[in-house]
Design an enzyme around this catalytic site. Structure first.
Site, short mmCIF file in Angstrom:
data_model
loop_
_atom_site.label_atom_id
_atom_site.label_comp_id
_atom_site.label_asym_id
_atom_site.label_seq_id
_atom_site.Cartn_x
_atom_site.Cartn_y
_atom_site.Cartn_z
N ASP A 1 0.85 -1.19 0.00
CA ASP A 1 0.00 0.00 0.00
C ASP A 1 0.90 1.24 0.00
O ASP A 1 2.12 1.15 0.14
CB ASP A 1 -0.88 -0.03 1.26
N GLU B 1 2.59 5.11 -3.94
CA GLU B 1 2.53 6.06 -5.06
C GLU B 1 3.84 6.81 -5.31
O GLU B 1 4.07 7.14 -6.49
CB GLU B 1 1.37 7.06 -4.83
N ASP C 1 -9.38 3.88 -1.53
CA ASP C 1 -10.19 4.29 -0.38
C ASP C 1 -11.56 4.82 -0.81
O ASP C 1 -11.82 6.03 -0.79
CB ASP C 1 -9.45 5.35 0.43
#
Length: 919
Positions: free
Chosen positions: A508, A511, A586
Site C-alpha cells: 500500500d 505512489e 479508499d
C-alpha cells in the site's frame, strides 16, 4: 515535530479529498503551457519541421525510418534537433520515438538527458523484437513516406511537410497523429535565458518555478521539459482505458473542463466519483473501437500526464506529459480483444494466480490481535461462510515498523499461521515503502545507500503512518538483495512466520504517499538511482516496489509447493499486471461508489490489468444493511474479491447485519465459490490472451454500437455468464440488455429460469436476495456446488456442468484444472477440457496433452451432474469414457450421477430410448 505528524495523520483520516491539494490543468505549469500552445498554433506556423536530408529508410531487420525534427527559434537564429525513429514491432505495432539532442547540460547530481527508460519497466522484455511475421516495406517520395506492415492492408503515411502520420487498417483511416499540429517538445534552456527562447505565442507559466500551494519548493533544475501531441481516432465515437479514474467506462469529453484526465499516482483521500482527477495508478493505454475495427495508443511515459478528449465526428485527444522522451505505440486490430492480446505480448499477461486468491478475502484496518484473527475464522465456520484469507493492516507491526510484530497482540505469528493453515486459510500482511526512522530496516537501507534522496542528494525524510520515515529506492538494483533478506523462509525469520508458506503481501501507500509532501507525494526534484528525478519516474515507482516484493516472495516460496506469489498493490503502471493485483483504493460506503466500482474494474481490464477489485462495503463510513448486501452481490464478480473497512468504521463481517442479510450475503459468497472453476478458467484464458476477466459487453458484441456505453453489466470472461448487479437503493426491478440475437437463459443467483431472445431489454423484478444473471446460449460453464470452508478444501470435489444450448442447438465451453498453487501446470500438470454439445450429445476432449502422472492423480475427481438448458425431450443418455459405457437418466433437464472422470476424454449420446446394442 510529533504534534505536526499527529495533525497530518488526523488530517489524512478525517478530511475528504480537497481539490486545492491537487493540480488541475490551469495550475499545472506544463499542462497550461501546452493547452495554450494548442490554442494558438492554429493561427501560427509550427516551429517544427522534418529535416528531409536527415531521413534514412531502413528495410533491414529493423524496418525503420529515422530522421531529425527541428524546432526553429527565429529570435536566436537557432534550431534545436529532435532525432526520431518510426519502427514496426512484433504484432504489427507502430512505434514512434523522439528524443532531444541537448547541448551540454549542467544537471549536477541529476541526469541531464530526458528520461528514456519507461520501456524497461513497462515491457516484459525491453528488447521487443521487430515485426517478422509480416513483410514490412518503407517507401519514400519528396513529401510522403509510406510504411506498409501487417495484415489487412495496414500502412502508415508520414507526411514530411506537415508532420502528420495517417494510419490505415483494412484500407480505412484509423488514426491521425499530429492532425492539429499540437506536436511540442519544450527544449532545454537555462533559467536566465528563458525569455529569449519563447516564441510569441508560447507561455512561460511556471517554467522554472511551481506556484501551486503544495509544491512551491520544487527547484525544477532542468526547466520546462514537457511534451505534447494530438491523436485523432478517425470515425470513432468512444474511447476507453487510461485508468485509474472514478469515472464512466466510456471516457468523457474534457475540452471545456480544467480537469482533463490526469495520470499521476497519488494517495487521494475519499476520492470523488464522476471525476477525472488522478488516483493511485496510471496505465497510459487508450482504446477506441467501432464495428470491425479497434485502435489503441500506448503513451510510454512515466511523468505527470494530462489527456484532453474532444468528441465530435471523431475522437480527438491531446496528450501532455511533464517530461521524458516522446514515445508512443499504435496498436491495431479488428476487436478489442485483439488489442489486449497484442498489448499483453508487449507488457506481459497477468499470470495465473494461486487459487486461494480468487476466494473471499476478509480485511479491515485492523484486526486487533491473534485472538481476533482466529475468532473471525471460527465465526466464518459457524455461519458457514467460506473464506480464504484474512488481512492485517499497519497495526500488526510494532509502532508501524514493517518486518516487526506487536508482540503483545501477536506473540506467536507462526502459531497463528499454522492454525489458519489447518483449514486452508492464508494471511496477508501490509508492507509499505515508507520505513520509520531509527530501527533496523530503515537503518540498513540508509547504511547501504538504498534510500530515496532529496534534491541535495541526501536521504529524503518525510512523514507517513509511522511518523518520520525514509523510502526505499527500488529503482536501485541493490535494493532487491536486501529486500530478499527480509523475506527469507527460515526457522529464525519469525517476522515472516518462520517456515510458514501461507503468508502473502499487500503493498500500500506506494505512489509513494508522503503526508507532508506536495500533492501527498514526494517532491518532484527528489532523486532516484542513476540520477533520475522523481518527476521523470513518478508513475513507475509503485511498480518497482511491488515487483521487488514479488521477486522476494517468489524466492521465499520456491522451495515449497506454494510457488505462486500473491501481491496486492495500490499504485500501478503498465506492466504491473505481471506481478500484482490491484484494488480501487479508499472508496466510501455510499451507493454511488458501489455503482462506480463496476466501470472502474472494467476499465482496469481494458487496460490490461484484469486482476482488480474494490473494497466491498466501502472503506470509509458505515454501509446500510441493504448497501452492504448489494455490495457483496456485486463484489463476488470482481476478479479480486475483498471486504475492507476503515479503523473507525463499525464491524461489518457477514454475520454482523443479522437475518435475512447474513443468509443473503452467505449465499452470494457461496455462489462465488461454486463458480470458482469458471473464474479460474477465465483467469487461465486471460493469462494466455490478455482478455479481461470482468469483460465489457462491447467485447462480446463489438458489432453492436448500443453496447458501447454499457458499464453497469458485464460478462465473466468468455464463459457466457452475463451479470447486471443491483447498485441502486431500494431497487425492485432492473433493466438488463441482451446485446445480440442469441438466446439468453435467466440465471438469477445461479438458478436457471426463463429463456429470452435478444437483442432486447428485459425488465426483471428483483428482491433483495436476487443477483440478476443470464447465461448466454451456446455456453457451458463448470461449478462445484458443495460447501467447503476454503478453496484448498474444495480440490477433490466433483463438478457440475451447465449446458446452455444456442439457437442452433449447440454449445461449447472449457475447464482448466491444476493444483492451484504451483507452476506445475507449465510442465503439463494440468487438465484443459474442451466441451462440445449439440442435439446428439456432449463430448469432452483434451485441449492440451496432460502429464500422465497428473492424469492418474486426478482420476478420482468426477463430473457428477449436468444441467441442460434449452435441450429437447430426451430422457436417456449413454456415457462412454475409455472402454467403459453406462446408461444415465435425464430427469427434469438434468443428468445426475453422471460419473465421468475429469482426467479422461468422454462423450454422452442423447436418446429418448437406447437400443439393445447401445446398452
Amino acid at each position: 515535530m510529533k504534534g505536526i505528524v499527529i495533525f497530518l495523520i488526523l488530517l489524512h483520516n478525517v478530511c475528504g479529498v480537497k481539490d486545492y491539494l491537487f493540480k488541475d490543468c490551469d495550475n499545472s505549469g506544463f499542462c497550461q503551457r501546452n493547452r495554450l500552445y494548442a490554442k494558438n498554433i492554429a493561427e501560427n506556423e509550427s516551429p517544427y519541421a522534418v529535416s528531409q536530408p536527415s531521413l534514412v529508410v531502413s528495410n533491414t531487420a529493423q524496418n525503420s525510418l529515422t530522421g531529425v525534427i527541428t524546432k526553429s527559434i527565429p529570435q536566436l537564429d537557432e534550431t534545436r534537433q529532435f532525432p526520431f525513429e518510426i519502427s514496426i514491432l512484433e504484432g504489427s505495432i507502430l512505434r514512434f520515438k523522439a528524443d532531444e539532442m541537448r547541448p551540454e547540460t549542467s544537471g549536477g547530481m541529476i541526469r541531464g538527458n530526458r528520461y528514456n527508460e519507461a520501456a524497461k519497466w513497462a515491457f516484459q522484455d525491453p528488447d521487443v523484437p521487430y515485426e517478422s511475421k509480416y513483410p514490412v516495406n518503407v517507401e519514400s517520395t519528396d513529401q510522403l513516406v509510406t510504411i506498409s506492415f501487417g495484415p489487412n492492408d495496414t500502412k502508415a503515411e508520414f507526411d514530411v511537410k506537415d508532420m502528420t502520420i495517417k494510419i490505415y487498417y483494412k484500407g480505412q483511416l484509423q488514426l491521425v497523429v499530429n492532425e492539429r499540429n499540437f506536436f511540442n517538445i519544450e527544449h532545454y534552456r537555462k533559467r536566465d535565458e528563458n525569455d529569449k527562447h519563447l516564441l510569441p505565442f508560447e507561455s512561460d507559466f511556471d517554467s522554472f518555478k511551481d506556484s501551486h500551494n503544495t509544491a512551491s519548493e520544487d527547484s525544477i533544475p532542468l526547466g520546462p521539459e514537457s511534451i505534447g501531441l494530438d491523436f485523432t481516432f478517425a470515425g470513432y465515437k468512444h474511447v476507453y482505458g487510461i485508468p485509474e479514474h472514478a469515472d464512466s467506462m466510456s471516457l468523457k469529453d474534457t475540452s471545456e473542463s480544467n480537469w482533463p484526465y490526469r495520470l499521476f499516482n497519488v494517495d487521494i483521500f475519499e476520492y470523488d466519483t464522476d471525476s477525472r482527477m488522478p488516483m493511485y495508478g496510471s496505465i497510459p493505454l487508450m482504446l477506441a473501437t467501432k464495428p470491425k475495427m479497434s485502435t489503441a495508443v500506448f503513451w510510454l511515459n512515466a511523468a505527470d500526464t494530462f489527456i484532453d478528449i474532444h468528441k465530435s465526428n471523431d475522437v480527438k485527444t491531446h496528450w501532455i506529459s511533464e517530461n521524458g522522451v516522446m514515445d508512443f505505440l499504435v496498436i491495431l486490430g479488428e476487436t478489442p480483444a485483439e488489442i489486449n492480446s497484442k498489448y499483453g505480448r508487449l507488457t506481459g499477461y497477468a499470470p495465473l494466480p494461486p487459487m486461494f486468491s480468487l476466494g473471499y478475502h476478509q480485511c479491515r484496518w485492523n484486526y486487533n490481535d491473534e485472538k481476533d484473527v482466529l475468532d473471525i475464522t471460527s465465526k466464518m465456520d459457524e455461519t458457514l461462510v467460506p473464506y480464504d484469507t484474512i488481512w492485517l493492516d499497519v497495526e500488526y507491526a510494532d509502532a508501524k515498523k514493517y518486518f516487526t510484530w506487536d508482540i503483545d497482540a501477536f506473540p506467536d505469528p507462526e502459531r497463528m499461521l499454522k492454525a489458519l493453515d489447518r483449514t486452508g486459510r492464508n494471511l496477508v500482511l501490509i508492507i509499505d515503502p515508507h520505513l520509520k526512522v531509527g530501527y533496523y530496516v530503515s537503518d540498513e537501507v540508509r547504511k547501504r545507500d538504498l534510500a530515496m534522496k532529496n534534491s541535495k542528494n541526501e536521504t529524503f525524510h518525510g512523514h507517513c503512518w509511522p511518523g518520520e520515515s525514509v523510502w526505499i529506492d527500488t529503482f536501485n538494483p541493490g535494493s532487491q538483495e536486501y529486500w530478499d533478506s527480509l523475506f527469507v523462509r527460515s526457522e529464525t525469520n519469525k517476522v515472516m512466520g518462520g517456515m510458514s508458506t501461507n503468508i502473502y503481501v499487500w503493498n500500500d501507500m506506494n505512489e509513494p504517499s508522503v503526508f507532508d509532501g506536495p500533492e501527498t507525494s514526494a517532491p518532484r526534484d527528489n532523486i532516484f538511482y542513476d540520477g533520475w528525478e522523481h518527476r521523470s519516474v513518478h508513475n513507475i515507482y509503485g511498480l518497482t516496489f511491488h515487483e521487488a516484493t514479488f521477486e522476494s516472495l517468489t524466492k521465499r516460496l520456491e522451495s515449497s509447493t506454494r510457488q505462486r506469489p500473491f501481491i496486492l498493490t495500490r499504485s500501478f503502471y503498465a506492466g504491473s499486471q505481471r506481478t500484482s493485483a490491484m484494488w480501487t483504493g479508499d472508496n466510501m460506503a455510499k451507493w454511488e461508489y458501489l455503482e462506480a466500482s463496476i466501470p472502474m474494474v472494467l476499465s482496469s481490464g481494458i487496460a490490461g490489468m484484469p486482476f482488480a477489485g474494490a473494497d466491498v462495503g466501502g472503506f470509509f463510513g458505515n454501509p446500510s444493511k441493504e448497501l452492504l448486501t448489494r455490495w457483496y452481490q456485486t463484489g463476488i464478480w470482481y476478479p479480486f474479491f475483498r471486504a475492507h473497512a476503515h479503523i473507525d468504521s463499525r464491524r461489518r463481517e457477514p454475520w454482523v447485519p443479522g437475518e435475512p442479510f447474513t443468509s443473503i450475503i452467505r449465499d452470494a459468497i457461496r455462489l462465488r465459490y461454486a463458480l470458482l472453476p469458471t473464474f479460474y478458467t477465465c483467469f487461465y484464458d486471460s493469462s494466455q490472451s490478455g482478455l479481461p476477466v470482468m469483460k465489457p459487453i462491447f467485447y462480446e458484441c463489438p458489432h453492436n454500437v448500443d453496447a458501447y456505453e454499457i458499464d453497469d453489466q458485464f460478462f465473466l470472461g468468455n464463459s457466457g455468464l452475463m451479470v447486471k448487479p443491483v447498485t441502486s437503493e431500494g431497487a425492485t426491478s432492473v433493466d438488463v440488455y441482451l446485446p445480440d440475437n442469441e438466446v439468453y437463459y435467466e440465471f438469477t443467483s445461479g438458478v436457471p429460469g426463463k429463456a429470452y431472445k435478444g437483442p432486447k431489454t428485459v425488465d426483471l423484478d428483483v428482491e433483495l436476495a436476487d443477483i440478476p444473471m443470464f447465461l448466454k446460449g451456446g455456453s457451458i460453464v463448470a461449478r462445484k456446488d458443495r460447501y467447503r470452508r476454503s478453496t484448498k478444501l474444495m480440490q477433490n470435489d466433483p463438478y457440475t456442468l451447465v449446458v446452455a444450448f444456442d439457437n442452433q442447438g449447440k454449445a461449447t465451453g472449457k475447464l482448466h484444472i491444476d493444483d492451484g498453487e504451483s507452476y506445475g501446470y507449465k510442465e503439463g500438470q494440468e487438465i484443459n477440457l474442451q466441451f462440445y454439445a449439440d442435439s446428439k450429445g456432449i463430448t469432452a476432449q483434451f485441449e492440451t496433452v496432460p502429464d500422465p502422472t497428473y492424469v492418474k492423480a486426478m482420476q478420482k475427481i468426477k463430473i457428477e451432474k449436468i444441467i441442460l438448458l434449452g435441450h429437447g425431450n430426451d430422457d436417456q443418455a449413454l456415457v462412454t469414457q475409455g472402454e467403459k459405457s453406462w446408461q444415465v437418466q435425464i430427469v427434469d433437464g438434468e443428468i445426475r450421477n453422471a460419473g465421468m472422470s475429469v482426467a479422461a476424454e468422454w462423450k454422452i449420446k442423447f436418446a429418448t430410448k437406447l437400443t439393445h446394442d447401445e446398452l
